[in-house]
Scaffold this motif. Structure first.
Motif, short mmCIF file in Angstrom:
data_model
loop_
_atom_site.label_atom_id
_atom_site.label_comp_id
_atom_site.label_asym_id
_atom_site.label_seq_id
_atom_site.Cartn_x
_atom_site.Cartn_y
_atom_site.Cartn_z
N ILE A 10 0.84 -1.21 0.00
CA ILE A 10 0.00 0.00 0.00
C ILE A 10 0.87 1.25 0.00
N LEU A 11 1.92 1.24 0.80
CA LEU A 11 2.84 2.38 0.83
C LEU A 11 3.51 2.58 -0.53
N TRP A 12 3.97 1.49 -1.13
CA TRP A 12 4.59 1.58 -2.46
C TRP A 12 3.59 2.12 -3.48
N GLU A 13 2.38 1.62 -3.42
CA GLU A 13 1.36 2.05 -4.38
C GLU A 13 1.12 3.55 -4.28
N HIS A 14 1.02 4.06 -3.07
CA HIS A 14 0.80 5.50 -2.88
C HIS A 14 2.01 6.31 -3.33
N CYS A 15 3.19 5.84 -3.05
CA CYS A 15 4.41 6.54 -3.47
C CYS A 15 4.54 6.58 -4.98
N ILE A 16 4.25 5.46 -5.63
CA ILE A 16 4.33 5.39 -7.09
C ILE A 16 3.28 6.31 -7.72
N ARG A 17 2.07 6.25 -7.19
CA ARG A 17 0.99 7.10 -7.72
C ARG A 17 1.38 8.59 -7.59
N LEU A 18 1.92 8.96 -6.44
CA LEU A 18 2.34 10.34 -6.21
C LEU A 18 3.48 10.73 -7.15
N ALA A 19 4.44 9.83 -7.34
CA ALA A 19 5.57 10.10 -8.24
C ALA A 19 5.07 10.30 -9.68
N ASN A 20 4.15 9.46 -10.12
CA ASN A 20 3.62 9.59 -11.47
C ASN A 20 2.83 10.88 -11.65
N ARG A 21 2.05 11.24 -10.65
CA ARG A 21 1.30 12.51 -10.72
C ARG A 21 2.26 13.70 -10.75
N THR A 22 3.35 13.58 -9.99
CA THR A 22 4.35 14.64 -9.95
C THR A 22 5.07 14.77 -11.29
N LEU A 23 5.33 13.66 -11.96
CA LEU A 23 5.93 13.71 -13.29
C LEU A 23 5.05 14.50 -14.26
N VAL A 24 3.76 14.22 -14.25
CA VAL A 24 2.85 14.94 -15.15
C VAL A 24 2.82 16.42 -14.78
N GLU A 25 2.82 16.74 -13.50
CA GLU A 25 2.87 18.15 -13.08
C GLU A 25 4.14 18.80 -13.60
N GLY A 26 5.24 18.09 -13.53
CA GLY A 26 6.50 18.62 -14.04
C GLY A 26 6.44 18.86 -15.54
N TYR A 27 5.87 17.91 -16.27
CA TYR A 27 5.73 18.08 -17.72
C TYR A 27 4.80 19.25 -18.04
N ALA A 28 3.84 19.51 -17.16
CA ALA A 28 2.86 20.57 -17.39
C ALA A 28 3.41 21.97 -17.16
N ILE A 29 4.61 22.09 -16.63
CA ILE A 29 5.18 23.42 -16.44
C ILE A 29 6.29 23.72 -17.44
N VAL A 30 6.49 22.80 -18.37
CA VAL A 30 7.49 22.99 -19.41
C VAL A 30 7.07 24.17 -20.28
N LYS A 31 8.01 25.04 -20.59
CA LYS A 31 7.71 26.23 -21.42
C LYS A 31 7.91 25.95 -22.91
N LYS A 32 8.88 25.12 -23.24
CA LYS A 32 9.16 24.76 -24.63
C LYS A 32 9.50 23.28 -24.66
N CYS A 33 9.16 22.64 -25.78
CA CYS A 33 9.49 21.22 -25.88
C CYS A 33 9.71 20.84 -27.34
N SER A 34 10.92 20.43 -27.63
CA SER A 34 11.26 19.98 -28.98
C SER A 34 10.88 18.51 -29.13
N ASN A 35 11.01 18.00 -30.34
CA ASN A 35 10.76 16.57 -30.57
C ASN A 35 11.72 15.73 -29.74
N GLU A 36 12.97 16.18 -29.63
CA GLU A 36 13.96 15.46 -28.82
C GLU A 36 13.55 15.47 -27.34
N GLY A 37 13.02 16.59 -26.90
CA GLY A 37 12.57 16.70 -25.52
C GLY A 37 11.43 15.75 -25.22
N ARG A 38 10.52 15.60 -26.17
CA ARG A 38 9.40 14.67 -26.01
C ARG A 38 9.91 13.23 -25.94
#
Length: 128
Positions: A10-38
């Motif tokens: 359960i702890l792992w599941e919550h940590c993984i879920r939080l990490a994945n949500r944080t990744l998307v949040e990080g991608y959502a603040i990107v100002k520019k993104c090239s094909n290489e960046g994607r």
């Protein structure tokens, strides 16, 4: 102190879920993104998944599709983006707005961008 396996999972599941949500949040603040960046986003996430699979036995990885779907949205065309926005209400207004601004950025005219941003606003409106 030994942690029972069900509690550990359960702890792992919550940590993984939080990490994945944080990744998307990080991608959502990107100002520019090239094909290489994607491509690097995808590569980084695949590396993250490989390390997780070695650390834990939890399968399937929680919210894996949430991250993968968001990264794939960076490759959508203007025509596909509006449909995608309407189908994926699990993402925040900020995350969707960034996709429109960064993915399509200079590739679409102001009228088309406003149309997509209006579609996002329409989705957000019932929440208010």
């Amino acid at each position: 102190v030994r942690i029972p396996l069900p509690v550990s999972n359960i702890l792992w599941e919550h940590c993984i879920r939080l990490a994945n949500r944080t990744l998307v949040e990080g991608y959502a603040i990107v100002k520019k993104c090239s094909n290489e960046g994607r491509a690097l986003m995808q590569l980084d996430f695949q590396q993250f998944l490989m390390k997780l699979e070695k650390l834990t036995d939890i399968r399937p990885i929680p919210d894996k599709e949430f991250v993968e779907t968001y990264i794939k949205a960076y490759y959508l065309t203007e025509n596909d983006m509006e449909r995608w926005i309407k189908e994926h209400r699990e993402y925040s207004t900020k995350q969707l707005t960034n996709l429109v601004n960064v993915c399509l950025g200079s590739h679409i005219n102001k009228k088309s961008r406003q149309k997509l941003l209006a579609a996002i606003d329409d989705i957000d409106r019932p929440k208010r």
